[in-house]
Design a protein around this motif. Structure first.
Motif, PDB file in Angstrom:
ATOM      1  N   ALA A 225       0.823  -1.209   0.000  1.00  0.00           N
ATOM      2  CA  ALA A 225       0.000   0.000   0.000  1.00  0.00           C
ATOM      3  C   ALA A 225       0.854   1.254   0.000  1.00  0.00           C
ATOM      4  N   TYR A 226       1.929   1.256   0.778  1.00  0.00           N
ATOM      5  CA  TYR A 226       2.833   2.413   0.822  1.00  0.00           C
ATOM      6  C   TYR A 226       3.314   2.763  -0.586  1.00  0.00           C
ATOM      7  N   GLU A 227       3.774   1.772  -1.321  1.00  0.00           N
ATOM      8  CA  GLU A 227       4.321   2.039  -2.645  1.00  0.00           C
ATOM      9  C   GLU A 227       3.220   2.329  -3.659  1.00  0.00           C
ATOM     10  N   ALA A 228       2.093   1.617  -3.554  1.00  0.00           N
ATOM     11  CA  ALA A 228       0.994   1.836  -4.495  1.00  0.00           C
ATOM     12  C   ALA A 228       0.371   3.220  -4.309  1.00  0.00           C
ATOM     13  N   LEU A 229       0.215   3.650  -3.067  1.00  0.00           N
ATOM     14  CA  LEU A 229      -0.421   4.948  -2.811  1.00  0.00           C
ATOM     15  C   LEU A 229       0.453   6.117  -3.244  1.00  0.00           C
ATOM     16  N   HIS A 230       1.742   5.906  -3.341  1.00  0.00           N
ATOM     17  CA  HIS A 230       2.604   6.965  -3.867  1.00  0.00           C
ATOM     18  C   HIS A 230       2.352   7.180  -5.363  1.00  0.00           C
ATOM     19  N   ALA A 231       1.795   6.166  -6.023  1.00  0.00           N
ATOM     20  CA  ALA A 231       1.495   6.286  -7.455  1.00  0.00           C
ATOM     21  C   ALA A 231       0.029   6.642  -7.699  1.00  0.00           C
ATOM     22  N   TYR A 232      -0.780   6.628  -6.640  1.00  0.00           N
ATOM     23  CA  TYR A 232      -2.217   6.871  -6.768  1.00  0.00           C
ATOM     24  C   TYR A 232      -2.487   8.373  -6.729  1.00  0.00           C
ATOM     25  N   ARG A 233      -3.377   8.862  -7.585  1.00  0.00           N
ATOM     26  CA  ARG A 233      -3.610  10.295  -7.707  1.00  0.00           C
ATOM     27  C   ARG A 233      -4.937  10.774  -7.116  1.00  0.00           C
ATOM     28  N   GLY A 234      -5.671   9.893  -6.464  1.00  0.00           N
ATOM     29  CA  GLY A 234      -6.941  10.290  -5.868  1.00  0.00           C
ATOM     30  C   GLY A 234      -6.815  10.586  -4.387  1.00  0.00           C
ATOM     31  N   PRO A 235      -7.876  11.157  -3.772  1.00  0.00           N
ATOM     32  CA  PRO A 235      -7.850  11.457  -2.339  1.00  0.00           C
ATOM     33  C   PRO A 235      -7.999  10.191  -1.494  1.00  0.00           C
ATOM     34  N   VAL A 236      -7.235  10.124  -0.415  1.00  0.00           N
ATOM     35  CA  VAL A 236      -7.298   9.003   0.527  1.00  0.00           C
ATOM     36  C   VAL A 236      -7.567   9.573   1.918  1.00  0.00           C
ATOM     37  N   PRO A 237      -8.850   9.758   2.281  1.00  0.00           N
ATOM     38  CA  PRO A 237      -9.171  10.359   3.580  1.00  0.00           C
ATOM     39  C   PRO A 237      -8.639   9.570   4.767  1.00  0.00           C
ATOM     40  N   LEU A 238      -8.487   8.248   4.601  1.00  0.00           N
ATOM     41  CA  LEU A 238      -8.022   7.424   5.711  1.00  0.00           C
ATOM     42  C   LEU A 238      -7.249   6.221   5.188  1.00  0.00           C
ATOM     43  N   TRP A 239      -6.064   6.042   5.741  1.00  0.00           N
ATOM     44  CA  TRP A 239      -5.271   4.836   5.474  1.00  0.00           C
ATOM     45  C   TRP A 239      -4.968   4.196   6.818  1.00  0.00           C
ATOM     46  N   ILE A 240      -5.357   2.920   6.956  1.00  0.00           N
ATOM     47  CA  ILE A 240      -5.097   2.173   8.187  1.00  0.00           C
ATOM     48  C   ILE A 240      -4.109   1.055   7.896  1.00  0.00           C
ATOM     49  N   THR A 241      -3.053   0.988   8.704  1.00  0.00           N
ATOM     50  CA  THR A 241      -2.076  -0.091   8.598  1.00  0.00           C
ATOM     51  C   THR A 241      -2.167  -0.962   9.845  1.00  0.00           C
ATOM     52  N   LEU A 242      -2.157  -2.271   9.635  1.00  0.00           N
ATOM     53  CA  LEU A 242      -2.311  -3.251  10.713  1.00  0.00           C
ATOM     54  C   LEU A 242      -1.128  -4.210  10.701  1.00  0.00           C
TER      55      LEU A 242
END
Length: 334
Positions: A225-242
């Motif tokens: 997710a860390y690497e994918a979200l750096h390439a994602y261009r949309g808003p991410v109001p919440l990211w939860i890591t477990l």
């Protein structure tokens, strides 16, 4: 949110993405149902019973389970030892060594002498496996056997010794080696796309950057997710890591892309949860190791002790009210 008359969907409907971690092959529909149900139970426990049916029936958000487990499967593997390649051993042993260091530190903090004795024994076995003389004398299978014995010892820890998911440490080794295989950036397909790139491609497939996205990732899935979200261009109001291994020093943290490690640009809030009995988590407080994004967002870490068997399981985290509560609150704001 705007209703689209013909399609029966909402143009601004939030997206909820589950990203799994290490483990064996998964069935997408089964996992989606189990994760959604566990999250709904956590939402109810957090005092948001009005959202339970919305989560289980997917009308509160368009929910998807990103399943990449088949990409780790080796069709010609004969057993657990066969699933661990010789080139994977150095990182795998380093992972085990760092895990036991953190477990020992946690045991010392609460003066848990019984656990510390078990961890010390396991670490001695890992150090033996790391010894180059042992590797030369016994070969890769001998090293795998020693590492497996160390994990079997760790599975005697309270909260883990009765776990039925793994009957021996040798069975767990190829699962843990998935972290190294992802970060090795190898195993290209016919088009030359590495294993890590294929996993991120599958995770991002089908997402709509015009709609808000909530991401819940677990274990290795937090690295993905860390690497994918750096390439994602949309808003991410919440990211939860477990149960995240993101801060595991040279083994993970220094191999992440992009570097230096920092919160992905679109993330508006990052909550990180860990369980004291989760043997895969070392350096749990990610905020000490991550730089903020342009909006100043850094991870906020909280313990979510489940007091159950085999705590490195996403569904146990999801059913916890301190994990599920922020998801419910975010959905109600969108």
């Amino acid at each position: 949110m705007r209703l689209i008359i013909g399609g029966g969907t909402l143009a601004g409907k939030p997206q909820l993405l589950f990203i799994h971690g290490i483990g064996s092959a998964r069935t997408t529909d089964v996992e989606l149902r189990e994760w959604s149900t566990s999250l709904a139970n956590g939402v109810r426990a957090a005092g948001h019973a009005d959202l339970v049916s919305g989560l289980t029936q997917s009308w509160a958000a368009e929910t998807r389970f990103a399943n990449y487990s088949d990409l780790f499967h080796k069709a010609d593997a004969q057993g657990a030892a066969d699933d661990v390649a010789e080139e994977d051993l150095p990182l795998l042993l380093g992972l085990l060594d760092e895990m036991t260091q953190e477990l020992a530190r946690q045991a010392e903090l609460v003066d848990d002498r019984r656990s510390l004795q078990i961890i010390t024994s396991a670490r001695a076995q890992i150090q033996s496996a790391i010894d180059p003389d042992v590797a030369q004398a016994q070969g890769p299978l001998g090293v795998v056997r020693r590492a497996g014995n160390a994990l079997t010892t760790l599975l005697q820890l309270p909260g883990l010794r009765q776990a039925s998911q793994w009957t021996s440490g040798v069975q767990l080794l190829p699962v843990l080696s998935q972290v190294g295989r992802y970060l090795a950036r190898k195993e290209p397909d016919d088009a030359g796309l590495g294993l890590d790139a294929r996993i991120r491609e599958r995770v991002l497939s089908g997402l709509d950057p015009s709609r808000p996205l909530i991401v819940i990732s677990h274990s290795l899935g937090t690295v993905v997710a860390y690497e994918a979200l750096h390439a994602y261009r949309g808003p991410v109001p919440l990211w939860i890591t477990l149960g995240s291994p993101l801060a595991m020093g040279a083994l993970v943290l220094q191999r992440l892309a992009p570097r230096p490690p920092h919160t992905p640009g679109g993330v508006e809030r990052w909550l990180n949860f860990w369980d004291r009995d989760d043997i895969v988590v070392a350096r749990p407080r990610l905020e000490r190791w991550m730089k903020p994004n342009a909006s100043g967002v850094v991870p906020v870490t909280e313990r979510a002790d489940t007091n159950g068997l085999w705590t490195h399981t996403a569904t146990k985290y999801l059913a916890h009210k301190i994990v599920a509560g922020p998801v419910a609150e975010t959905l109600k704001k969108l």
